[in-house]
Write an enzyme that holds these catalytic residues in place. Structure first.
Site, PDB file in Angstrom:
ATOM      1  N   SER A   1       0.846  -1.199   0.000  1.00 31.59           N
ATOM      2  CA  SER A   1       0.000   0.000   0.000  1.00 31.59           C
ATOM      3  C   SER A   1       0.877   1.243   0.000  1.00 31.59           C
ATOM      4  O   SER A   1       1.823   1.341   0.787  1.00 31.59           O
ATOM      5  CB  SER A   1      -0.912   0.029   1.230  1.00 31.59           C
TER       6      SER A   1
ATOM      7  N   VAL B   1       7.534   2.357   3.990  1.00 30.39           N
ATOM      8  CA  VAL B   1       8.470   1.719   3.062  1.00 30.39           C
ATOM      9  C   VAL B   1       7.943   1.796   1.629  1.00 30.39           C
ATOM     10  O   VAL B   1       8.688   2.077   0.692  1.00 30.39           O
ATOM     11  CB  VAL B   1       8.771   0.261   3.477  1.00 30.39           C
ATOM     12  N   CYS B   2       6.640   1.596   1.455  1.00 30.48           N
ATOM     13  CA  CYS B   2       6.041   1.666   0.118  1.00 30.48           C
ATOM     14  C   CYS B   2       6.174   3.076  -0.460  1.00 30.48           C
ATOM     15  O   CYS B   2       6.487   3.256  -1.640  1.00 30.48           O
ATOM     16  CB  CYS B   2       4.576   1.264   0.173  1.00 30.48           C
ATOM     17  N   ASP B   3       5.943   4.071   0.381  1.00 24.46           N
ATOM     18  CA  ASP B   3       6.099   5.472  -0.001  1.00 24.46           C
ATOM     19  C   ASP B   3       7.538   5.717  -0.472  1.00 24.46           C
ATOM     20  O   ASP B   3       7.758   6.244  -1.560  1.00 24.46           O
ATOM     21  CB  ASP B   3       5.754   6.335   1.223  1.00 24.46           C
TER      22      ASP B   3
ATOM     23  N   THR C   1       8.410   3.889  -3.824  1.00 23.80           N
ATOM     24  CA  THR C   1       7.816   4.519  -5.001  1.00 23.80           C
ATOM     25  C   THR C   1       8.505   5.839  -5.324  1.00 23.80           C
ATOM     26  O   THR C   1       8.790   6.127  -6.497  1.00 23.80           O
ATOM     27  CB  THR C   1       6.301   4.702  -4.789  1.00 23.80           C
TER      28      THR C   1
END
Length: 173
Positions: free
Chosen positions: A59, A64-66, A69
């Site tokens: 998500s 970490v996803c932020d 990306t």
């Protein structure tokens, strides 16, 4: 019934089950159907003739996803027009668009696996317990052969950004 890989990874040390095959370098990349928005879909064929770096995140609304990306968005600037970076998550397309706008992310294409998790299942990253896609990175050449793959063994860890970008650059030379 799809293959289940029990204890294939962990989330904060707790075992999770991944649904789908473990893809390897040299495999043909499975086709996919992902949502660009509520009405439009994208398939692997839509990116024909390009080197594809597929960054998979559970998500965009997690740290970490932020960071993952944002990092691939920065790398995109130096990779040129022969490369497309796709970020795949199970977030709704609205949430992806909102996040990209707020984060200033404009070089990656976000695609959603929310409808039926078919990407997650085809690429072996669907987390049975959460119905989210496990953090992973795939580099696919212009002929849709997998040139690089990294499945994270712990959901909260960062991928090896340098190795993924090096795999893309090797295909450019």
């Amino acid at each position: 019934m799809a293959q289940e890989r029990t204890n294939a990874a962990t989330f904060k040390g707790n075992p999770i089950t991944l649904i789908g095959p473990e893809l390897k370098v040299g495999d043909t990349a499975p086709d996919f159907k992902l949502s660009k928005n509520l009405l439009e879909e994208a398939t692997l064929q839509d990116f024909a003739g390009k080197i594809k770096l597929i960054s998979v995140v559970p998500s965009l609304d997690t740290g970490v996803c932020d960071a993952q990306t944002r990092r691939f968005n920065e790398e995109a600037a130096s990779l040129g027009d022969d490369v497309i970076i796709l970020t795949v998550s199970a977030d709704l397309p609205f949430a992806q668009a909102r996040w990209c706008g707020a984060a200033g992310v404009d070089r990656v294409v976000t695609l959603s696996d929310y409808k039926d998790n078919s990407f997650g299942e085809a690429y072996g990253v669907l987390i049975k317990e959460f119905k989210l896609d496990q953090r992973s990175v795939f580099v696919i050449d212009k002929d849709n052969k997998i040139a690089y793959v990294e499945y994270m063994s712990e959901m909260t860890e960062h991928p090896n950004y340098d190795n993924a970008v090096a795999a893309v650059k090797a295909l450019l030379s």
